[in-house]
Write a protein that holds these residues in place. Structure first.
Motif, short mmCIF file in Angstrom:
data_model
loop_
_atom_site.label_atom_id
_atom_site.label_comp_id
_atom_site.label_asym_id
_atom_site.label_seq_id
_atom_site.Cartn_x
_atom_site.Cartn_y
_atom_site.Cartn_z
N THR A 126 -8.78 -8.66 -18.05
CA THR A 126 -7.89 -9.79 -17.48
C THR A 126 -6.80 -9.33 -17.60
O THR A 126 -5.63 -8.50 -17.81
N ALA A 127 -6.40 -10.35 -16.49
CA ALA A 127 -4.54 -10.29 -16.10
C ALA A 127 -3.48 -10.27 -17.95
O ALA A 127 -2.28 -9.44 -17.57
N GLU A 128 -4.31 -10.68 -19.07
CA GLU A 128 -2.66 -10.10 -20.11
C GLU A 128 -2.58 -8.78 -20.53
O GLU A 128 -2.01 -7.94 -21.25
N ASP A 129 -3.80 -7.96 -20.01
CA ASP A 129 -3.60 -6.47 -19.79
C ASP A 129 -3.02 -5.57 -18.97
O ASP A 129 -3.05 -4.53 -19.65
N VAL A 130 -2.81 -6.63 -18.23
CA VAL A 130 -2.09 -5.42 -17.37
C VAL A 130 -0.59 -5.68 -17.64
O VAL A 130 0.10 -6.05 -18.50
N GLU A 131 -0.27 -4.55 -18.05
CA GLU A 131 0.86 -3.79 -18.56
C GLU A 131 2.74 -3.31 -17.65
O GLU A 131 2.07 -3.44 -16.56
N ASP A 132 3.50 -3.58 -18.24
CA ASP A 132 4.74 -3.87 -17.43
C ASP A 132 4.48 -2.17 -17.07
O ASP A 132 4.17 -1.52 -17.38
N GLY A 133 5.73 -2.75 -16.09
CA GLY A 133 6.24 -1.24 -16.07
C GLY A 133 5.63 -0.69 -14.59
O GLY A 133 5.52 -1.74 -13.46
N ILE A 134 4.63 0.28 -14.31
CA ILE A 134 3.85 0.76 -12.79
C ILE A 134 3.15 0.17 -12.79
O ILE A 134 2.88 -0.50 -11.60
N GLU A 135 1.85 -0.58 -13.56
CA GLU A 135 1.11 -1.48 -13.36
C GLU A 135 1.86 -2.78 -12.63
O GLU A 135 0.62 -3.52 -11.92
N THR A 136 2.24 -3.43 -13.26
CA THR A 136 2.84 -4.89 -12.80
C THR A 136 4.15 -4.23 -11.88
O THR A 136 3.46 -4.98 -10.58
N GLU A 137 4.67 -3.10 -11.62
CA GLU A 137 5.55 -3.34 -9.59
C GLU A 137 4.76 -2.96 -8.98
O GLU A 137 4.58 -3.31 -7.92
N LEU A 138 3.33 -1.85 -8.92
CA LEU A 138 2.40 -1.50 -8.27
C LEU A 138 1.25 -3.39 -7.96
O LEU A 138 1.25 -3.00 -6.51
N LEU A 139 1.22 -4.02 -8.56
CA LEU A 139 0.55 -5.70 -8.40
C LEU A 139 1.29 -5.91 -7.38
O LEU A 139 0.99 -6.32 -6.68
N MET A 140 2.98 -5.76 -8.44
CA MET A 140 3.82 -6.90 -6.94
C MET A 140 3.74 -6.55 -5.35
O MET A 140 4.00 -7.08 -4.39
N GLU A 141 4.06 -5.09 -5.72
CA GLU A 141 3.84 -4.54 -3.70
C GLU A 141 2.55 -4.58 -3.59
O GLU A 141 2.50 -4.45 -1.71
N TRP A 142 1.61 -4.81 -3.60
CA TRP A 142 0.25 -4.63 -3.43
C TRP A 142 0.21 -6.63 -2.80
O TRP A 142 0.26 -6.59 -1.62
N TRP A 143 0.97 -7.45 -3.48
CA TRP A 143 0.97 -8.69 -3.61
C TRP A 143 2.48 -8.53 -2.01
O TRP A 143 1.60 -9.44 -1.16
N ALA A 144 3.41 -7.97 -1.95
CA ALA A 144 3.86 -8.29 -1.51
C ALA A 144 3.10 -7.60 0.38
O ALA A 144 3.69 -8.33 1.37
N ASP A 145 2.82 -7.20 0.36
CA ASP A 145 2.01 -6.33 1.72
C ASP A 145 1.30 -6.90 1.74
O ASP A 145 0.91 -6.73 3.43
N CYS A 146 0.03 -7.61 0.99
CA CYS A 146 -1.12 -8.70 1.55
C CYS A 146 -0.38 -9.69 2.56
O CYS A 146 -0.64 -9.97 3.45
N ALA A 147 1.29 -10.51 1.73
CA ALA A 147 2.07 -11.54 1.99
C ALA A 147 2.28 -10.80 4.18
O ALA A 147 2.36 -12.23 4.70
N ARG A 148 1.75 -9.74 3.83
CA ARG A 148 3.24 -9.32 5.40
C ARG A 148 1.84 -8.94 6.32
O ARG A 148 1.99 -9.21 7.25
N THR A 149 0.80 -9.00 5.80
CA THR A 149 -0.56 -8.12 6.53
C THR A 149 -1.53 -10.17 6.69
O THR A 149 -2.61 -10.38 7.58
#
Length: 284
Positions: free
Chosen positions: A69-92
């Motif tokens: 679930t969302a609670e299992d997303v760890e700080d660091g790489i996992e969260t950074e990658l998730l945020m990058e995906w969000w930003a790119d989804c918003a762009r496209t």
């Protein structure tokens, strides 16, 4: 050994080399045909499989993957990658709102918001929450788990023999293939074809081994073609020449609503052309 070695991406932990070959072989044969290249014959392609390294030990097929679930997303790489995906989804995707100032802080609330937004995007519409979180974890584990990283890379290195002329690598597989080729300086590969590659994303690029930015072979003989769909969120940084030099040739394709699908990349004429060129090159 196979003339072409394929390297798969994340989320394949319950499959295998032969299972993937059933999809990859006809898809690549179509790509070569569209490019006017040589016919693909049985034995030409081998898929180097590492997905089982991510499969939880002791679980039966009925159990499946962990119920993340969302609670299992760890700080660091996992969260950074998730945020990058969000930003790119918003762009496209016009239907996806961009991350705001209140969500860029990478807080637990931001993670929950990002996952909710992505699941309503065109790109991740068919991806379950647990599968989305599992993909994040597989990327993080490859980059930070030294034992798993060595084992995955060894699978690819072992598949590349003296007759291998082309390596075609999808998604996370492009990271593994890149590192494997850098480690095997004596290889005779003439074409690296990366499709849907995240190699240019900062959290991945900065952790590449043996070092970021190196050329994965002899610069005078190895051609590198990076094939990307403009709507592929996983390949958020489309132009790899910015990081690996102008020798990387970028090719844009259109995969429709399934922008990151490996088989759609393989059927593309641009992928077929890059593979055909590698097969035509004779080693020195």
């Amino acid at each position: 050994m196979a003339r072409i070695v394929g390297v798969h991406g994340v989320g394949k932990q319950r499959l295998g080399s032969n299972t993937l070959l059933k999809d990859w072989e006809p898809a690549l044969a179509d790509g070569l045909e569209r490019a006017g290249g040589p016919a693909l014959v049985r034995g030409d392609l081998h898929v180097a499989f590492y997905g089982d390294l991510f499969r939880p030990p002791g679980h039966t097929l009925a159990v499946g993957d962990p119920l993340y679930t969302a609670e299992d997303v760890e700080d660091g790489i996992e969260t950074e990658l998730l945020m990058e995906w969000w930003a790119d989804c918003a762009r496209t995707d016009p239907g996806v709102p961009p991350p705001g100032a209140d969500t860029l802080a990478r807080s637990p609330r931001a993670v929950q918001t990002a996952l909710r937004v992505l699941q309503h995007s065109r790109f991740f519409a068919d991806v379950s929450l647990r599968a989305l979180v599992l993909d994040l974890k597989q990327v993080r584990r490859y980059l930070l788990d030294e034992g798993l990283r060595k084992a995955a890379r060894a699978r690819v290195e072992e598949a590349i023999g003296p007759d291998t002329r082309v390596v075609v690598a999808h998604s996370l597989g492009s990271v593994i293939a890149y590192e494997a080729l850098c480690a095997r300086r004596d290889h005779r590969v003439r074409a690296l074809v990366t499709v849907g590659s995240p190699l240019g994303m900062r959290m991945i690029y900065e952790r590449l081994l043996p070092e970021p930015g190196g050329w994965p072979g002899d610069a005078s003989t190895l051609r590198w073609t990076n094939v990307v769909d403009e709507g592929d969120v996983v390949a958020a940084v489309r132009d790899l020449s910015l990081f690996f030099g102008t020798g990387v040739r970028g090719k844009a394709v259109h995969n429709g609503s399934h922008a990151h699908d490996a088989t759609l990349y393989l059927t593309a004429r641009e992928t077929g052309e890059a593979v055909a060129q590698g097969l035509a090159e004779e080693p020195a």
